[in-house]
Design a protein around this motif. Sequence first.
Motif, short mmCIF file in Angstrom:
data_model
loop_
_atom_site.label_atom_id
_atom_site.label_comp_id
_atom_site.label_asym_id
_atom_site.label_seq_id
_atom_site.Cartn_x
_atom_site.Cartn_y
_atom_site.Cartn_z
N GLN A 105 0.82 -1.21 0.00
CA GLN A 105 0.00 0.00 0.00
C GLN A 105 0.85 1.26 0.00
O GLN A 105 0.40 2.32 -0.40
N ALA A 106 2.10 1.13 0.47
CA ALA A 106 2.99 2.28 0.47
C ALA A 106 3.65 2.50 -0.89
O ALA A 106 4.35 3.50 -1.08
N GLU A 107 3.45 1.58 -1.83
CA GLU A 107 4.04 1.72 -3.16
C GLU A 107 3.26 2.75 -3.96
O GLU A 107 2.03 2.84 -3.89
N HIS A 108 3.98 3.52 -4.76
CA HIS A 108 3.35 4.57 -5.56
C HIS A 108 2.56 3.96 -6.72
O HIS A 108 2.91 2.89 -7.23
N PRO A 109 1.49 4.62 -7.15
CA PRO A 109 0.72 4.11 -8.29
C PRO A 109 1.54 4.13 -9.58
O PRO A 109 2.48 4.92 -9.74
N ARG A 110 1.16 3.26 -10.50
CA ARG A 110 1.81 3.20 -11.80
C ARG A 110 1.46 4.45 -12.61
O ARG A 110 0.32 4.93 -12.57
N PRO A 111 2.41 4.99 -13.39
CA PRO A 111 2.08 6.16 -14.24
C PRO A 111 0.98 5.84 -15.25
O PRO A 111 0.13 6.70 -15.53
N GLU A 112 0.97 4.63 -15.79
CA GLU A 112 -0.09 4.26 -16.74
C GLU A 112 -1.46 4.23 -16.05
O GLU A 112 -2.47 4.60 -16.65
N TYR A 113 -1.46 3.80 -14.80
CA TYR A 113 -2.70 3.76 -14.01
C TYR A 113 -3.25 5.17 -13.80
O TYR A 113 -4.44 5.42 -13.97
N LEU A 114 -2.38 6.11 -13.44
CA LEU A 114 -2.81 7.49 -13.21
C LEU A 114 -3.23 8.16 -14.51
O LEU A 114 -4.17 8.97 -14.53
N ALA A 115 -2.56 7.82 -15.62
CA ALA A 115 -2.89 8.44 -16.90
C ALA A 115 -4.26 8.00 -17.40
O ALA A 115 -5.04 8.80 -17.93
N ARG A 116 -4.60 6.72 -17.21
CA ARG A 116 -5.87 6.22 -17.70
C ARG A 116 -7.04 6.67 -16.82
O ARG A 116 -8.18 6.68 -17.26
N ASN A 119 -9.45 11.33 -15.16
CA ASN A 119 -10.78 11.96 -15.04
C ASN A 119 -11.70 11.20 -14.08
O ASN A 119 -12.89 11.50 -14.02
N ALA A 120 -11.17 10.23 -13.34
CA ALA A 120 -11.99 9.42 -12.43
C ALA A 120 -12.11 10.12 -11.08
O ALA A 120 -11.49 11.15 -10.81
N LYS A 121 -12.91 9.50 -10.20
CA LYS A 121 -13.06 10.02 -8.85
C LYS A 121 -11.80 9.73 -8.04
O LYS A 121 -11.12 8.73 -8.25
N TYR A 122 -11.51 10.61 -7.08
CA TYR A 122 -10.31 10.47 -6.25
C TYR A 122 -10.70 10.18 -4.81
O TYR A 122 -11.72 10.68 -4.30
N LYS A 123 -9.88 9.32 -4.16
CA LYS A 123 -10.04 9.01 -2.75
C LYS A 123 -8.69 9.12 -2.06
O LYS A 123 -7.64 9.07 -2.69
N THR A 124 -8.73 9.26 -0.73
CA THR A 124 -7.49 9.40 0.05
C THR A 124 -6.95 8.03 0.41
O THR A 124 -7.68 7.18 0.95
N ASN A 125 -5.68 7.81 0.12
CA ASN A 125 -5.02 6.55 0.49
C ASN A 125 -4.83 6.51 2.00
O ASN A 125 -4.31 7.45 2.60
N VAL A 126 -5.26 5.42 2.64
CA VAL A 126 -5.22 5.34 4.09
C VAL A 126 -3.79 5.26 4.61
O VAL A 126 -3.55 5.54 5.79
N VAL A 127 -2.82 4.87 3.78
CA VAL A 127 -1.44 4.74 4.22
C VAL A 127 -0.65 6.01 3.94
O VAL A 127 -0.05 6.60 4.83
N THR A 128 -0.68 6.46 2.69
CA THR A 128 0.13 7.63 2.30
C THR A 128 -0.60 8.94 2.50
O THR A 128 0.02 10.00 2.40
N GLN A 129 -1.93 8.89 2.75
CA GLN A 129 -2.75 10.10 2.95
C GLN A 129 -2.66 11.05 1.76
O GLN A 129 -2.66 12.26 1.90
N THR A 130 -2.59 10.50 0.55
CA THR A 130 -2.58 11.29 -0.68
C THR A 130 -3.80 10.95 -1.51
O THR A 130 -4.37 9.86 -1.41
N LYS A 131 -4.20 11.89 -2.35
CA LYS A 131 -5.35 11.70 -3.23
C LYS A 131 -4.94 10.80 -4.41
O LYS A 131 -3.96 11.08 -5.10
#
Length: 608
Positions: A105-116, A119-131
């Motif tokens: 859960q502390a691993e950063h998201p994939r760039p391809e995942y964020l690019a696709r 325009n989706a909904k955002y939620k706060t990561n319970v571990v990193t506390q980032t959107k």
Amino acid sequence: MLIPAALVGLICFFYGLVTLHSDTLSEEICNHHLNITMCPLCDTCHYWNLAETCHYARFAYLFDNPATIFFAFFMSFWGTLFLELWKRYSADITYRWDLSGFDLQAEHPRPEYLARLRNAKYKTNVVTQTKEPYVPFWKVRVPATILSFSVVLLLISVAVAAVFGVVLYRMASVGPKSIFEGRNKFILIPATAGVINLVCIMLLNYVYNWVAVILTEMELLRTQTEFDDSLTLKIYLFQFVNYYASIFYIAFLKGKFVGYPAKYNLVFGWRQEECNPGGCLMELCIQLAIIMVGKQAYATVMEMVIPLLQKWWNNFKVKEEDKESRQIINQWTEDYKLVDWGPRGLCPEYLEMVLQYGFVTLFVAPFPLAPFFALLNNILEMRLDAKKCLRYYRRPVPKRVKNIGVWFHILDILGTLSVVTNAFIIAFSSNFIPRMMYMHIVNPDHTDVGFLNHSLAYFDTRHFSHSHNNVSHVDICRYPEYRNPPWDEHPYKRPLIYWRILAVRLIFVVVFQNVVSLVKNIVRWLIPDIPRKLHDEMLKEAYLTNEIIIEQERKRAQAMNPGRIGSRDFLTGERNAVANDDRRRKRRKKNNPGKIGSPDFHVVCTLP
């Protein structure tokens, strides 16, 4: 770990070589004086003499001898020992690189995942506390996963169809119009079939690897580790069927449902393949050797040729750019010519090793030289990989992982499956159990002399169709089966000895599996997952970490109140004060159970 396995495999092979001429079965097959006439191999084929398979029978004994049982048991134990020692080695590496508490859960998201999902909904990561973007599980992820694995099953069916096509090729090659004639056809037909199967495997791999990446991208997996695990599972599932399907067919299906003369079970008008009187183990060995050695040789060549061609292409592009811009070539320009490692750089390497582990463990009984060839391949590839990484690839970017991930679970499943496969191969593809039954029940001398005649059934050629009546001097022909002779009260029916042998075969499978599983569990119990020395170091580190935290907290408190704070009397007084406050709180709650215990009361009591 392959060194002891290769040594034991070579010992078993040389044992078969030394005792070759003492094998009664092969000696009886090669005895021309017996003049055993075999039934035709197809509906329009001629009768043939059993002595034609002399070289085949002698060669089969090298891999089907009494040492095969010991080697299968040893390799099952070896596979468990390898995994247990790998757990210890992996724990040591994880501790050395301080990854014991690493979480995905502390691993950063994939760039391809964020690019696709921009325009989706955002939620706060319970571990990193980032959107981070949010993917609906039931509406998006589940349908994509079902579609992905449905396509995987479709491609697996294509791989099975390719194996079935090779089987039909072998059926058609047995006929009289085949290009393989004479005594060598018993070796040339399975050898060419193995080469054709290897070519089909390589072609299907290119198509499937490309499709697997697209299917995994559709699943919208967050991290690179999750993406790699899902892709690895798809690729290995397909590779497992692609590489092992033909071997499973020869080991467990070939020659088991043939029927008998004049009542054969046909497939598209062709008779099913029969095992030679020496058994199907020899053909299984040929198929395994061609696929395993050929696959490793092909992969080694391609691992060196493809990076070299990519580097030449990058070099050509850089030279063209330098001619246009007239820039001076610097060191970073030379580094740019190297091939990019990519996010999946190690996946083909792991896949090759796990497939090799499957060859070494799943089908080691018919091919004891498999660990030796695997060892030679790994020694050569160690040097080739070193040269490849130093001269053709850029320096890879490190990535934090806690272990080898899904690969270990695949290895564990293969180790468990290998016990079952080797037990069934010895029981149903080898002559070990029928020969033991003949020695202890049928033959009063308790030797295997006459076992060949015992394992061949009789057939009256008058019961053939019209196509075989042109050979009038052959009245009786033989075929490898346990059936009553034509003069029996129940001709061509299964005799009692067949059902006894079948019962002993099943009992052997159960006993072999339980004994090996018991030994494996004992090995797992005796070898802890974490070495004792490493365990003590981890406890010592945890103790020192707690002491450092306590010391730092004491210093911080002393800095805030430099009077008595930090002394031994102060710490003792603080503990006594906390105990007295707890006793007073319990007394007040007992005397006034209404208000005491409410949130407001606790807020007041906990103020300094």
